[in-house]
Design an enzyme around this catalytic site. Structure first.
Site, PDB file in Angstrom:
ATOM      1  CG  ASN A 108      -5.665  -0.599 -16.212  1.00 39.19           C
ATOM      2  OD1 ASN A 108      -5.517   0.465 -16.843  1.00 39.19           O
ATOM      3  ND2 ASN A 108      -4.639  -1.256 -15.697  1.00 39.19           N
ATOM      4  CG  PHE A 112      -1.370   7.757 -18.724  1.00 37.67           C
ATOM      5  CD1 PHE A 112      -1.200   6.690 -17.859  1.00 37.67           C
ATOM      6  CD2 PHE A 112      -0.288   8.143 -19.508  1.00 37.67           C
ATOM      7  CE1 PHE A 112       0.005   5.994 -17.773  1.00 37.67           C
ATOM      8  CE2 PHE A 112       0.932   7.468 -19.434  1.00 37.67           C
ATOM      9  CZ  PHE A 112       1.078   6.396 -18.569  1.00 37.67           C
ATOM     10  CB  SER A 171       0.973   2.936 -19.391  1.00 32.47           C
ATOM     11  OG  SER A 171      -0.360   2.724 -19.829  1.00 32.47           O
ATOM     12  CG  ASN A 173      -3.918   0.601 -21.050  1.00 31.62           C
ATOM     13  OD1 ASN A 173      -4.175  -0.332 -21.815  1.00 31.62           O
ATOM     14  ND2 ASN A 173      -3.844   0.452 -19.739  1.00 31.62           N
ATOM     15  CB  THR A 174      -0.232   5.984 -23.573  1.00 29.52           C
ATOM     16  OG1 THR A 174      -1.052   6.408 -22.473  1.00 29.52           O
ATOM     17  CG2 THR A 174       0.152   7.191 -24.413  1.00 29.52           C
ATOM     18  CE  LYS A 207       4.539   0.450 -12.558  1.00 31.93           C
ATOM     19  NZ  LYS A 207       3.348   0.869 -11.830  1.00 31.93           N
ATOM     20  CG  ASN A 236       2.813  -0.466 -15.884  1.00 32.28           C
ATOM     21  OD1 ASN A 236       1.633  -0.758 -15.631  1.00 32.28           O
ATOM     22  ND2 ASN A 236       3.212   0.779 -16.013  1.00 32.28           N
TER      23      ASN A 236
HETATM   24  C1  LIG Z   1      -6.654   0.044 -12.598  1.00 30.68           C
HETATM   25  C2  LIG Z   1      -5.178   0.171 -12.692  1.00 30.68           C
HETATM   26  C3  LIG Z   1      -4.626   1.376 -13.074  1.00 30.68           C
HETATM   27  C4  LIG Z   1      -3.232   1.509 -13.144  1.00 30.68           C
HETATM   28  N1  LIG Z   1      -2.704   2.723 -13.491  1.00 30.68           N
HETATM   29  C5  LIG Z   1      -1.351   2.877 -13.487  1.00 30.68           C
HETATM   30  C6  LIG Z   1      -0.783   4.138 -13.766  1.00 30.68           C
HETATM   31  O1  LIG Z   1      -1.478   5.121 -13.988  1.00 30.68           O
HETATM   32  N2  LIG Z   1       0.567   4.236 -13.781  1.00 30.68           N
HETATM   33  C7  LIG Z   1       1.392   3.159 -13.515  1.00 30.68           C
HETATM   34  O2  LIG Z   1       2.618   3.308 -13.520  1.00 30.68           O
HETATM   35  N3  LIG Z   1       0.863   1.950 -13.221  1.00 30.68           N
HETATM   36  C8  LIG Z   1      -0.476   1.782 -13.212  1.00 30.68           C
HETATM   37  N4  LIG Z   1      -1.012   0.559 -12.901  1.00 30.68           N
HETATM   38  C9  LIG Z   1      -0.098  -0.590 -12.681  1.00 30.68           C
HETATM   39  C10 LIG Z   1       0.194  -0.854 -11.205  1.00 30.68           C
HETATM   40  O3  LIG Z   1       0.870   0.229 -10.629  1.00 30.68           O
HETATM   41  C11 LIG Z   1       1.036  -2.144 -11.049  1.00 30.68           C
HETATM   42  O4  LIG Z   1       2.289  -1.947 -11.691  1.00 30.68           O
HETATM   43  C12 LIG Z   1       0.364  -3.364 -11.656  1.00 30.68           C
HETATM   44  O5  LIG Z   1      -1.024  -3.324 -11.440  1.00 30.68           O
HETATM   45  C13 LIG Z   1       0.911  -4.664 -11.074  1.00 30.68           C
HETATM   46  O6  LIG Z   1       0.697  -4.757  -9.688  1.00 30.68           O
HETATM   47  P1  LIG Z   1      -0.543  -5.545  -9.027  1.00 30.68           P
HETATM   48  O7  LIG Z   1      -0.570  -6.910  -9.662  1.00 30.68           O
HETATM   49  O8  LIG Z   1      -0.242  -5.575  -7.573  1.00 30.68           O
HETATM   50  O9  LIG Z   1      -1.754  -4.750  -9.342  1.00 30.68           O
HETATM   51  C14 LIG Z   1      -2.395   0.404 -12.838  1.00 30.68           C
HETATM   52  C15 LIG Z   1      -2.977  -0.808 -12.435  1.00 30.68           C
HETATM   53  C16 LIG Z   1      -4.344  -0.939 -12.359  1.00 30.68           C
HETATM   54  C17 LIG Z   1      -4.931  -2.264 -11.927  1.00 30.68           C
END
Ligand SMILES: Cc1cc2nc3c(=O)[nH]c(=O)nc-3n(C[C@H](O)[C@H](O)[C@H](O)COP(=O)(O)O)c2cc1C
Length: 344
Positions: A108, A112, A171, A173-174, A207, A236
């Site tokens: 992704n 934000f 993140s 992506n910022t 985080k 993350n």
């Molecule tokens: C589509 C998507 C959007 C995410 N948006 C955020 C976010 O806004 N803030 C954040 O701290 N982590 C965000 N994450 C990261 C997740 O909270 C997590 O740290 C990461 O996906 C690893 O866990 P997983 O493998 O179980 O998905 C996002 C993950 C995905 C897949």
């Protein structure tokens, strides 16, 4: 009967972001009900708050706090909403969310996208908080000229409706956001947050990214301990690209799901070694089974979170993992999750 295997092909026929929006809309229509009953052995206290189970929903699924109580009733012990920025923002251009099915992963680069803190606040203040805990993850607006001020504003604005707050500086992506993990910037940020947080307010978590260099976990743990951070969430999404088989593997953004698992576990072990158990840790990244969650707990996590595995296995995954953890506790003779933390 498990419904998700029937629904999944329909959801996967749609563009990933559209499927996500439809899921949120459907969840909003879900009538309120009691969450499943969990064995008392799963109750666990981290950073002074009691979690009904150690299995939480990671940030990013419910960015705008539209369905946190529904997710709790589906069996998550806690739900982290956000990332929420002070002002609304649209995020990056679409498409920006990609399933990598052959890898059980997601990439992704949402950036934000969210409706801003005031709108989430107005929904969160109406939550009953009856069925579990809702944490609020805050970040900085992309066009902010003072990012630290955005975190300070987020902490102040959201503390009254959060059982815990998360400072998200990881993140990918910022642009430039992850530089807040560098020692000088991190200390400036954490000291501003320490000053801004209300005295009797909720605990504050930090985080971090899984892509840290040698010595960075040490620096981060030291700064976090000094500035009263209550727990660190590891981790993350990753900007690394381990061997992937899916067509979309070269998309820019953060990778989550199964290929993240070894990186997130390694990062967790580094944070455990750096903190020697002094700082509570929350394990995230590629957790899909009770064995994965158990491994993370034995490696030092007091709680775990997941997101991507739910895309592949459905929302019942939280309750399945929680029950699996209860069995593992029983089998291994530990009376509680807390006893098992860091024993592996
Ligand atoms: C589509 C998507 C959007 C995410 N948006 C955020 C976010 O806004 N803030 C954040 O701290 N982590 C965000 N994450 C990261 C997740 O909270 C997590 O740290 C990461 O996906 C690893 O866990 P997983 O493998 O179980 O998905 C996002 C993950 C995905 C897949």
């Amino acid at each position: 009967m498990r419904l998700y295997p029937l629904i999944r092909p329909l959801a996967f026929a749609l563009d990933a972001e559209r499927a996500h929006r439809l899921t949120i809309r459907a969840l909003k229509l879900m009538p309120p009900h009691r969450p499943p009953d969990f064995p008392g052995s799963l109750k666990t206290v981290v950073a002074g708050i009691e979690f009904p189970t150690p299995v939480g929903l990671a940030a990013g699924f419910d960015k705008d706090a539209e369905v946190p109580e529904q997710m709790l009733t589906l069996g998550f012990g806690f739900v982290e909403v956000g990332t929420l920025t002070p002002r609304p923002q649209v995020g990056n251009a679409k498409p920006r969310l990609f399933r990598l099915s052959k890898d059980r992963a997601v990439i992704n680069r949402m950036g934000f996208n969210n409706a801003g803190q005031p709108s989430a606040y107005s929904r969160l203040i109406q939550c009953t908080h009856m069925h579990g805990l809702i944490g609020v993850n805050v970040g900085a607006n992309k066009d902010s000229t003072d990012r630290i001020a955005d975190y300070v504003a987020g902490v102040k604005a959201m503390a009254p409706v959060a059982r815990y707050l998360t400072i998200n500086i990881s993140s990918p992506n910022t642009p430039g956001l992850r530089q807040l993990q560098d020692e000088g910037a991190l200390r400036a940020l954490l000291s501003a947050v320490a000053e801004a947080r209300p005295k009797k307010g909720p605990p504050v978590f930090l985080k971090v990214a899984p892509d840290l260099g040698e010595g960075e976990p040490d620096q981060i743990v030291r700064a976090a301990l000094q500035h009263g951070i209550d727990a660190i969430i590891v981790a993350n999404t990753t900007v690394a690209r381990p061997l992937l088989r899916s067509k979309r593997r070269d998309e820019a953004g953060g990778l989550s799901g199964e290929p993240l698992k070894p990186l997130a576990l390694k990062a967790l072990r580094e944070f455990r070694a750096a903190s020697g158990g002094e700082m509570p840790l929350i394990g995230v990244g590629g957790i899909a089974t009770a064995d994965d969650a158990w491994e993370r707990i034995r490696a030092g996590a007091g709680l775990v979170q997941l997101y991507t595995a739910m895309v592949y296995d459905g929302p019942g995954i939280a309750a399945r993992i929680a029950r699996g953890l209860a069995h593992r506790l029983e089998r291994s003779g530990f009376a509680s999750i807390a006893e098992a933390v860091g024993t592996g």
